[in-house]
Design an enzyme around this catalytic site. Sequence first.
Site, PDB file in Angstrom:
ATOM      1  N   GLU A 146      -5.427  -3.697  -6.635  1.00  0.00           N
ATOM      2  CA  GLU A 146      -6.101  -2.842  -7.612  1.00  0.00           C
ATOM      3  C   GLU A 146      -5.470  -2.978  -8.993  1.00  0.00           C
ATOM      4  OE1 GLU A 146      -7.185   1.311  -5.974  1.00  0.00           O
ATOM      5  OE2 GLU A 146      -5.548   0.588  -4.701  1.00  0.00           O
TER       6      GLU A 146
ATOM      7  N   ASP B 127       2.574   0.243   3.653  1.00  0.00           N
ATOM      8  CA  ASP B 127       1.872  -0.548   4.663  1.00  0.00           C
ATOM      9  C   ASP B 127       1.525  -1.899   4.047  1.00  0.00           C
ATOM     10  OD1 ASP B 127       0.894  -0.831   7.240  1.00  0.00           O
ATOM     11  OD2 ASP B 127      -1.129  -0.271   6.663  1.00  0.00           O
TER      12      ASP B 127
ATOM     13  N   GLU C 146       0.865  -1.174   0.000  1.00  0.00           N
ATOM     14  CA  GLU C 146       0.000   0.000   0.000  1.00  0.00           C
ATOM     15  C   GLU C 146       0.905   1.228   0.000  1.00  0.00           C
ATOM     16  OE1 GLU C 146      -2.827  -0.226   3.192  1.00  0.00           O
ATOM     17  OE2 GLU C 146      -4.042  -1.712   2.130  1.00  0.00           O
TER      18      GLU C 146
END
Length: 401
Positions: A347, A222, A188
């Site tokens: 994603e 993260d 992330e």
Amino acid sequence: MDLVRAGTRVRTRVDVPADSLFGPDNLPYGVFAPTGQDFRVGVRYGDHVIDLAAALEDSVFAGPDLNGFLEQGPARWREIREQIRELVDREIDDAAVHPIADVALRLPVRIGDYVDFYASIDHATNLGRLFRPDADPLLPNWRHLPVGYHGRAGTVVVSGTEVTRPCGQRRTGSGAPDFGPSRRLDIEAELGFVIGLGSDLGTPVEIDQFADRVFGVALVNDWSARDIQAWEYQPLGPFLGKSFATSISPWITPLAALESARIPLPEQTPTPLPYLRGTQDWGLDIDLTVTWNGQPVAYPPYSRMYWSPAQMLAHLTANGASTRPGDLYASGTISGPAPNQRGSFIELAWGGTEPILVNDQKRTFLEDGDEVTITASAPGPHAARIALGEVTGRIRPARTR
């Protein structure tokens, strides 16, 4: 770098190109150690680190973290920044200047608490479409408050630290779980905010106090075990799927260096409640790049973030939660509307159904040995941009029982 002899001391003028991403308009802080010496606070200037305890003769910078300096407050932060800007414009004691390639770097702050938000409307919309394809992608509360969760400060590690693949419970085809290494290990790309001046228990931080409370920003990765998270997160949210490692850049860019990067917030509908509205609502124009095994794969724009860093801090403390110097809160995954602007691999590969090419190989999630680097830059006050350092991590195999 030119050397000038003054009596028995050698002084150095550090020459930095005008287009350097680490010029006099940046000056990020970090904690470093020359070979065989103790860690202390320094500031990055070009490809060198300046030892602030030696150059400024100030003992607050002689310790192994920035916390003592942070708690001195915004007036002192401004004073020291001006002293450093004057310092780099003249000769410096040679003993206080170190090539960055010759020093070790560590966590720049002692982190007492860590909070992770979910502030990107594009990221939240993408995950909503993946997880709830037949429903509204944004849950009812999302446009009313900055959604977040309390993370694990003890597993925040400095860039370059290897990340061990986590183990946990994973859902199987039968619906019952098994236990083993994560098969859907992800990143992330985030921006972290470092608290400088803490706040008292029971006293919320007003939204317009943000610039007096937050010292600076740092890049954050993260790491996320999506399969472990998917099984365990209901009803209480992230736990083992997130707590195994969070990587942070060794360099903290002071907010003062980002004044030229301030931009208006996107329109917020409905209008946030009064405690989330300030007299100067602004976001930041910061461009990130995610590199996977040496190949750039995504370019997340922080300018698209829905909730501002000031709104995140105001909400974090709205119930009276206290903060301390060195506390960290992060934006959550930064994503934009275009496919190549997505700041996570879930994603980019759309839940694993649309692999992307990485060095001519079809990839979805992280494999052992993979290395991810996140970099970023922002507009400076002049023609040159400034860099936010980088955060890098390599995946090592799980330690299975």
